[in-house]
Structure formats: C-alpha cells, structure tokens
Design a protein around this motif. Structure first.
Motif, PDB file in Angstrom:
ATOM      1  N   GLN A  65       0.666  -1.099   0.002  1.00  0.00           N
ATOM      2  CA  GLN A  65       0.133   0.128  -0.161  1.00  0.00           C
ATOM      3  C   GLN A  65       0.922   1.302   0.104  1.00  0.00           C
ATOM      4  OE1 GLN A  65      -2.191   0.278   3.544  1.00  0.00           O
ATOM      5  NE2 GLN A  65      -0.860  -0.287   4.838  1.00  0.00           N
ATOM      6  N   THR A  66       0.464   2.167  -0.463  1.00  0.00           N
ATOM      7  CA  THR A  66       1.203   3.654  -0.381  1.00  0.00           C
ATOM      8  C   THR A  66       0.459   4.488   0.564  1.00  0.00           C
ATOM      9  OG1 THR A  66       1.739   3.121  -2.698  1.00  0.00           O
ATOM     10  CG2 THR A  66       1.632   5.336  -2.086  1.00  0.00           C
ATOM     11  N   VAL A  67       1.222   5.201   1.498  1.00  0.00           N
ATOM     12  CA  VAL A  67       0.775   5.976   2.347  1.00  0.00           C
ATOM     13  C   VAL A  67       1.679   7.125   2.442  1.00  0.00           C
ATOM     14  CG1 VAL A  67       0.154   6.361   5.011  1.00  0.00           C
ATOM     15  CG2 VAL A  67      -0.351   4.158   3.955  1.00  0.00           C
ATOM     16  N   ASN A  68       1.273   8.413   2.078  1.00  0.00           N
ATOM     17  CA  ASN A  68       2.020   9.372   2.001  1.00  0.00           C
ATOM     18  C   ASN A  68       3.241   9.260   1.265  1.00  0.00           C
ATOM     19  OD1 ASN A  68       0.112  11.016   3.598  1.00  0.00           O
ATOM     20  ND2 ASN A  68       1.124  10.451   5.598  1.00  0.00           N
ATOM     21  N   ARG A  69       3.350   8.993   0.211  1.00  0.00           N
ATOM     22  CA  ARG A  69       4.449   8.674  -0.772  1.00  0.00           C
ATOM     23  C   ARG A  69       5.593   7.739  -0.251  1.00  0.00           C
ATOM     24  NH1 ARG A  69       6.176  14.734  -2.095  1.00  0.00           N
ATOM     25  NH2 ARG A  69       5.991  14.973   0.021  1.00  0.00           N
ATOM     26  N   GLN A  70       4.939   6.981   0.769  1.00  0.00           N
ATOM     27  CA  GLN A  70       5.833   5.930   1.298  1.00  0.00           C
ATOM     28  C   GLN A  70       5.241   4.649   1.039  1.00  0.00           C
ATOM     29  OE1 GLN A  70       6.164   5.691   5.393  1.00  0.00           O
ATOM     30  NE2 GLN A  70       8.614   5.528   5.170  1.00  0.00           N
ATOM     31  N   LYS A  71       5.859   3.662   0.193  1.00  0.00           N
ATOM     32  CA  LYS A  71       5.037   2.416   0.021  1.00  0.00           C
ATOM     33  C   LYS A  71       5.389   1.550   1.326  1.00  0.00           C
ATOM     34  CE  LYS A  71       5.335   2.263  -5.054  1.00  0.00           C
ATOM     35  NZ  LYS A  71       5.537   1.656  -5.888  1.00  0.00           N
TER      36      LYS A  71
END
Length: 115
Positions: A65-71
């Motif tokens: 998943q991607t959260v705030n440009r972090q995978k």
C-alpha cells in the motif's frame, strides 16, 4: 466378565485418543512451511538498503500500500495459528523502517538485530 469388557473398552478408547492426539501433533508440525531463516548476524540489517535486498530474503510481499508517498510492503510468515507479519516502509525503493508483529518464535529471526 462385564467389568473386564468395560475395562477393555476404556483401554481401547484411551489408545484411540492417544493415536488421534499424536496424529494431530504431527500434522501441526508438518503444517509449518520450510522457512529459510536468516543468519543471526545478517538478520534485518535492511535499513537504508534497496527493497530488492528484502525481497531476496523474504520473497515477494503478500501485500502493498502507499501512504504519504511511502510504500508499505507486508509479508506473512507461518500459519494461521502461529504467524509473523513483517512490514517494511520504503521511499524510492530504499528501506526506511521495518517492524515485526506476531508470534515470537516465528518473528524472532526477522526482528531487528541488536546494536
């Protein structure tokens, strides 16, 4: 004669229960996948390394998943009774952090090594 027959029935029931218990115990051990556990010195020295280093050791992730440009990548190791969930957070495919959640005997080899 009746008491002797009842005693044999009880003895056979105990033996049958023992055989069932032994079969279940062996089946439980066989349900664990063959895990390739990392060497204690090399375990989870992933921070700052490319994601490919993690996938080389753990295989393809079970989720992403991607959260705030972090995978965030997730692996599940073990089985439904004894499981370890490993989460790795990356930015630009470089590991920023990771954590293990779950059963200690399963997660232990994948926890961050002590400094």
């Amino acid at each position: 004669m009746e008491a002797n027959f009842a005693g044999r029935q009880t003895s056979m029931a105990v033996q049958r229960n023992f055989v069932i218990f032994a079969a279940l115990a062996l089946a439980g051990c066989g349900a664990m996948p063959n895990l390739s556990l990392p060497d204690v010195k090399a375990r989870n020295d992933f921070k700052g390394k490319p994601l490919s280093v993690v996938t080389a050791q753990l295989g393809n992730p079970d989720g992403q998943q991607t959260v705030n440009r972090q995978k965030i990548y997730t692996w599940r190791i073990g089985n439904s009774v004894r499981e370890c969930v490993i989460r790795v957070a990356t930015a630009d495919d470089i590991v920023e952090s990771y954590e293990t959640l779950g059963d200690s005997p399963i997660c232990g080899p994948y926890e961050a090594r002590a400094n």
